[in-house]
Design a protein around this motif. Structure first.
Motif, PDB file in Angstrom:
ATOM      1  N   MET A   1       0.832  -1.190   0.000  1.00  0.00           N
ATOM      2  CA  MET A   1       0.000   0.000   0.000  1.00  0.00           C
ATOM      3  C   MET A   1       0.877   1.254   0.000  1.00  0.00           C
ATOM      4  O   MET A   1       0.819   2.068   0.890  1.00  0.00           O
ATOM      5  N   ALA A   2       1.667   1.406  -1.031  1.00  0.00           N
ATOM      6  CA  ALA A   2       2.530   2.568  -1.150  1.00  0.00           C
ATOM      7  C   ALA A   2       1.781   3.680  -1.882  1.00  0.00           C
ATOM      8  O   ALA A   2       2.134   4.058  -2.990  1.00  0.00           O
ATOM      9  N   LEU A   3       0.734   4.204  -1.274  1.00  0.00           N
ATOM     10  CA  LEU A   3      -0.107   5.210  -1.922  1.00  0.00           C
ATOM     11  C   LEU A   3       0.296   6.643  -1.601  1.00  0.00           C
ATOM     12  O   LEU A   3      -0.111   7.563  -2.312  1.00  0.00           O
ATOM     13  N   ILE A   4       1.084   6.854  -0.558  1.00  0.00           N
ATOM     14  CA  ILE A   4       1.509   8.204  -0.209  1.00  0.00           C
ATOM     15  C   ILE A   4       2.296   8.794  -1.382  1.00  0.00           C
ATOM     16  O   ILE A   4       3.117   8.120  -1.990  1.00  0.00           O
ATOM     17  N   ASN A   5       2.004  10.043  -1.700  1.00  0.00           N
ATOM     18  CA  ASN A   5       2.646  10.783  -2.800  1.00  0.00           C
ATOM     19  C   ASN A   5       2.316  10.242  -4.183  1.00  0.00           C
ATOM     20  O   ASN A   5       3.050  10.485  -5.135  1.00  0.00           O
ATOM     21  N   ALA A 121     -10.974   3.751   6.760  1.00  0.00           N
ATOM     22  CA  ALA A 121      -9.752   4.378   6.252  1.00  0.00           C
ATOM     23  C   ALA A 121      -9.986   5.845   5.918  1.00  0.00           C
ATOM     24  O   ALA A 121     -11.072   6.228   5.486  1.00  0.00           O
ATOM     25  N   THR A 122      -8.931   6.647   6.106  1.00  0.00           N
ATOM     26  CA  THR A 122      -8.976   8.077   5.816  1.00  0.00           C
ATOM     27  C   THR A 122      -7.785   8.446   4.948  1.00  0.00           C
ATOM     28  O   THR A 122      -6.661   8.031   5.231  1.00  0.00           O
ATOM     29  N   PHE A 123      -8.051   9.233   3.913  1.00  0.00           N
ATOM     30  CA  PHE A 123      -7.005   9.720   3.018  1.00  0.00           C
ATOM     31  C   PHE A 123      -7.143  11.227   2.872  1.00  0.00           C
ATOM     32  O   PHE A 123      -8.249  11.730   2.675  1.00  0.00           O
ATOM     33  N   PHE A 133      -1.716  11.768   3.056  1.00  0.00           N
ATOM     34  CA  PHE A 133      -1.907  11.163   4.377  1.00  0.00           C
ATOM     35  C   PHE A 133      -2.871  10.010   4.234  1.00  0.00           C
ATOM     36  O   PHE A 133      -3.831  10.087   3.452  1.00  0.00           O
ATOM     37  N   MET A 134      -2.640   8.952   4.981  1.00  0.00           N
ATOM     38  CA  MET A 134      -3.593   7.846   5.034  1.00  0.00           C
ATOM     39  C   MET A 134      -3.560   7.206   6.408  1.00  0.00           C
ATOM     40  O   MET A 134      -2.528   7.198   7.080  1.00  0.00           O
ATOM     41  N   GLU A 135      -4.717   6.717   6.822  1.00  0.00           N
ATOM     42  CA  GLU A 135      -4.845   6.037   8.111  1.00  0.00           C
ATOM     43  C   GLU A 135      -5.883   4.940   7.933  1.00  0.00           C
ATOM     44  O   GLU A 135      -6.953   5.182   7.378  1.00  0.00           O
ATOM     45  N   ILE A 136      -5.554   3.755   8.398  1.00  0.00           N
ATOM     46  CA  ILE A 136      -6.486   2.631   8.333  1.00  0.00           C
ATOM     47  C   ILE A 136      -6.549   2.010   9.719  1.00  0.00           C
ATOM     48  O   ILE A 136      -5.518   1.734  10.326  1.00  0.00           O
ATOM     49  N   LYS A 151      -4.099  17.084  11.710  1.00  0.00           N
ATOM     50  CA  LYS A 151      -3.236  16.566  10.650  1.00  0.00           C
ATOM     51  C   LYS A 151      -3.443  17.323   9.332  1.00  0.00           C
ATOM     52  O   LYS A 151      -2.485  17.543   8.587  1.00  0.00           O
ATOM     53  N   VAL A 152      -4.668  17.713   9.047  1.00  0.00           N
ATOM     54  CA  VAL A 152      -4.937  18.514   7.849  1.00  0.00           C
ATOM     55  C   VAL A 152      -4.180  19.836   7.941  1.00  0.00           C
ATOM     56  O   VAL A 152      -3.511  20.264   6.995  1.00  0.00           O
TER      57      VAL A 152
END
Length: 187
Positions: A1-5, A121-123, A133-136, A151-152
């Motif tokens: 899950m390399a979704l950052i950036n 999950a939050t993106f 940013f992501m959080e699960i 965080k925002v």
């Protein structure tokens, strides 16, 4: 899950927002910050507490040029029925996106295999459509809208102040760090 950036993938969906069904797509997110707030299902237990908490900070998020897209694999019709019957969900003014095809949920890689429901999950996506940013969390662990707001603000600060970073527990107005060779080993 390399979704950052990485950029968000294209999507189209129908959402329920402020008494209307509206068509949305990834292009609607361009030029503003976006929160994609995935949750497992309508008419459940932890989900309405989280969505109501998020509704409480929505006006502040709007002031920060942030739009909110809550997403589940329920239909937009189910979202309307839930909005009309639940006192907690009735407070929501942000988008409630129906993702019954699973396109958006799969795009963000948070579909539970073999279940057809999204993970909790939050993106946070920046105005260029890049995930910042992501959080699960697990099924039974609800999220905190105040922490999300913090965080925002940190992500927006870092985006507008190149060369600075926000340390742990940073709050708006507090001191930041400027990473450099001189700072190594001094924190």
């Amino acid at each position: 899950m390399a979704l950052i950036n990485t950029p968000i993938k294209p999507f189209k969906a129908t959402a329920y927002k402020e008494g209307k069904f509206v068509d949305i797509s990834d292009t609607d997110t361009k030029g503003k910050w976006s929160i994609f707030f995935f949750y497992p299902a309508d008419f459940t237990f932890v989900c309405p507490t989280e969505l109501e908490d998020l509704a409480g900070i929505y006006p502040t998020l709007k002031d920060l040029n942030v739009e909110v897209y809550s997403v589940s694999t329920d239909t937009h019709f189910s979202h309307k029925a839930w909005h009309d019957t639940s006192p907690a969900i009735g407070k929501i003014n942000y988008y409630m996106v129906g993702d019954q095809s699973g396109t958006i949920t799969n795009n963000f890689d948070v579909m539970r295999p073999g279940v057809g429901l999204a993970d909790r999950a939050t993106f946070l996506v920046d105005p260029e459509g890049i995930i910042q940013f992501m959080e699960i969390t697990s099924e039974g662990v609800g999220r905190n809208a105040s922490e999300l707001l913090r965080k925002v603000k940190a992500a927006q600060y870092v985006a507008s102040h190149p060369g600075e970073v926000c340390p742990a527990k940073w709050e708006e107005g507090e001191k930041t760090l400027a990473p450099s060779l001189d700072l190594v080993g001094k924190i």
